[in-house]
Design a protein around this motif. Structure first.
Motif, PDB file in Angstrom:
ATOM      1  N   LEU A 338     -41.276  23.434  21.507  1.00 42.74           N
ATOM      2  CA  LEU A 338     -42.635  23.883  21.171  1.00 42.74           C
ATOM      3  C   LEU A 338     -43.043  23.319  19.821  1.00 42.74           C
ATOM      4  O   LEU A 338     -42.733  23.875  18.760  1.00 42.74           O
ATOM      5  CB  LEU A 338     -42.705  25.414  21.174  1.00 42.74           C
ATOM      6  N   LEU A 339     -43.728  22.186  19.861  1.00 40.14           N
ATOM      7  CA  LEU A 339     -44.171  21.490  18.654  1.00 40.14           C
ATOM      8  C   LEU A 339     -45.629  21.842  18.344  1.00 40.14           C
ATOM      9  O   LEU A 339     -46.389  22.217  19.233  1.00 40.14           O
ATOM     10  CB  LEU A 339     -44.028  19.976  18.839  1.00 40.14           C
ATOM     11  N   PRO A 340     -46.041  21.712  17.078  1.00 40.02           N
ATOM     12  CA  PRO A 340     -47.402  22.110  16.696  1.00 40.02           C
ATOM     13  C   PRO A 340     -48.480  21.323  17.444  1.00 40.02           C
ATOM     14  O   PRO A 340     -48.322  20.136  17.723  1.00 40.02           O
ATOM     15  CB  PRO A 340     -47.450  21.802  15.192  1.00 40.02           C
ATOM     16  N   GLN A 341     -49.561  21.999  17.766  1.00 36.66           N
ATOM     17  CA  GLN A 341     -50.734  21.395  18.391  1.00 36.66           C
ATOM     18  C   GLN A 341     -51.954  22.172  17.900  1.00 36.66           C
ATOM     19  O   GLN A 341     -51.931  23.391  17.818  1.00 36.66           O
ATOM     20  CB  GLN A 341     -50.635  21.471  19.916  1.00 36.66           C
ATOM     21  N   GLU A 342     -53.019  21.443  17.565  1.00 32.82           N
ATOM     22  CA  GLU A 342     -54.213  22.111  17.051  1.00 32.82           C
ATOM     23  C   GLU A 342     -54.805  23.043  18.097  1.00 32.82           C
ATOM     24  O   GLU A 342     -54.855  22.726  19.287  1.00 32.82           O
ATOM     25  CB  GLU A 342     -55.257  21.069  16.626  1.00 32.82           C
ATOM     26  N   ALA A 343     -55.257  24.193  17.640  1.00 36.08           N
ATOM     27  CA  ALA A 343     -55.815  25.203  18.545  1.00 36.08           C
ATOM     28  C   ALA A 343     -57.213  24.809  19.012  1.00 36.08           C
ATOM     29  O   ALA A 343     -57.875  23.954  18.419  1.00 36.08           O
ATOM     30  CB  ALA A 343     -55.879  26.553  17.837  1.00 36.08           C
ATOM     31  N   GLY A 344     -57.649  25.456  20.093  1.00 38.79           N
ATOM     32  CA  GLY A 344     -59.046  25.411  20.504  1.00 38.79           C
ATOM     33  C   GLY A 344     -59.677  26.766  20.208  1.00 38.79           C
ATOM     34  O   GLY A 344     -58.974  27.761  20.032  1.00 38.79           O
ATOM     35  N   ILE A 345     -60.983  26.803  20.133  1.00 41.84           N
ATOM     36  CA  ILE A 345     -61.686  28.068  19.904  1.00 41.84           C
ATOM     37  C   ILE A 345     -62.790  28.213  20.936  1.00 41.84           C
ATOM     38  O   ILE A 345     -63.628  27.319  21.097  1.00 41.84           O
ATOM     39  CB  ILE A 345     -62.264  28.161  18.481  1.00 41.84           C
TER      40      ILE A 345
END
Length: 398
Positions: A338-345
């Motif tokens: 589980l690597l970082p990924q930018e969130a959606g809103i």
């Protein structure tokens, strides 16, 4: 100069609307205003990139029709403009008997929606997806993936080629409706138009208030937090892996999504956002929080969905909990995957009674049309949504 049309919002719905207006009325003057330096920077540029087939929606509903038409229109647009897309298909996976029963109901709904779908058993699921666990699944062969930011860029070029003007870096600060025209200001710059269409997404309620409309809802931001798998796990699935929807929950839940760049993401969860446009974890906007905290409908929806909200919040801060949701479908995943990924809103419109708006919501005056809510999957359905909005606008001079 008085334009025929002014469109506020350079997300995919605003762009599709502008594109349709110019296609239907060659020679019309149109200006599109976008506050960011590039098109499609918010909801459109932070979604999962899926071209949905229209399985989930009530048979005969507007959402079902728009999604079915939109999927075909999106693929046709991508083909015409050399935008890569892939029809990789989607598996909706049941992990227990209760989900299997809901899956069977979803199969019947798909048939009634005229969406191609195949029901497969656990053995066939293992054959197709060796790393996925489940007791059965629905196969949607027409589901696809694309980069919607590239679609937005191409739509912008279509608008310019048709004589429209696309203005970036134009954050709207005032909207004034007169008898014959609407004047829109962005600081010292001003534009006038006979018709104004506002597709403001995360800022749609504020733009409506700025224009003097009385509204009965607020936009509440919900963060969809994702992780990206390492490149070594890009072959963990061959298609998209989705859960069977739970009608008791307001959002769909965690799934595995192949991306058009070759990567795989897992997610999203759905947690309350503390900033409408804060994509990094920990982003806080005091203005945004105060906005919804002062709205009674927000507290009513929190109370109504408190159980699922607490679970989502827990998994947001406790990575093993998030992993457990992913491992329901893909047991081989580990915390290291589980690597970082930018969130959606997601711009969720909430009514005063706490209802989460799941359908279209518009505000209209003589010369303005405000799109308060364009329901998921708005990216897939954007072109026919643009046609619907253009229908509501009528023709200039009318």
């Amino acid at each position: 100069m008085i334009h025929d049309y002014c469109v506020v919002g350079g997300g995919i719905v605003g762009l599709a609307t502008a594109m349709v207006l110019l296609r239907r009325q060659p020679g019309a003057s149109l200006v599109l205003l976008e506050k960011e330096a590039r098109l499609g920077q918010h909801q459109t540029g932070h979604n999962s990139g899926v071209i949905h087939a229209g399985i989930y929606y009530a048979p005969g509903s507007l959402k079902a029709e728009l999604c079915r038409r939109g999927a075909a229109a999106t693929k046709e647009f991508c083909t015409e403009h050399n935008i890569p897309f892939e029809t990789c298909g989607k598996l909706i996976v049941a992990t227990n008997a209760a989900e299997l029963a809901r899956m069977d109901a979803l199969f019947e709904r798909s048939i009634r929606n005229a969406v191609p779908v195949e029901r497969i058993d656990a053995a066939e699921l293992r054959r197709r997806e060796p790393n996925v666990a489940g007791v059965g699944a629905l196969w949607s062969p027409s589901t696809g993936i694309v980069d919607y930011a590239r679609v937005c860029d191409a739509m912008g070029e279509v608008i310019r080629a048709a004589g429209g003007e696309v203005v970036l870096g134009a954050a709207v600060t005032a909207i004034r409706e007169g008898v014959a025209e609407v004047t829109v200001s962005a600081g010292e710059r001003r534009w006038s138009a006979r018709r104004l269409v506002v597709c403001g997404g995360l800022q749609s309620d504020r733009l409506a208030t700025l224009a003097g409309l009385r509204i009965e809802h607020r936009i509440v931001p919900f963060r969809g937090e994702y992780y990206r798998l390492p490149p070594s796990r890009n072959d963990v699935v061959r298609s998209l892996i989705y859960p069977v929807p739970d009608p008791e929950l307001p959002f769909l839940g965690v799934h595995l999504t192949r991306m058009i760049d070759g990567g795989v993401t897992v997610g999203p969860n759905a947690v309350l956002g503390f900033a409408r446009e804060g994509y990094r974890k920990g982003s806080i906007s005091a203005r945004d929080v105060v906005d919804y905290a002062r709205f009674g409908g927000f507290w009513r929806t929190v109370l109504r969905h408190r159980r699922s909200a607490m679970g989502e919040l827990r998994d947001s801060f406790w990575k093993p909990g998030y992993l457990a949701q992913c491992r329901k479908y893909c047991p081989s995943l580990t915390l290291a995957d589980l690597l970082p990924q930018e969130a959606g809103i997601r711009a969720q419109a909430v009514l005063r009674d706490g209802t989460l708006v799941q359908d279209f919501l518009f505000g209209e005056t003589d010369r303005m049309l405000h799109v308060f809510n364009a329901p998921s999957p708005a990216a897939t359905s954007a072109i026919p949504i643009g046609e619907m909005i253009a229908d509501k606008c009528g023709r200039v001079g009318n």
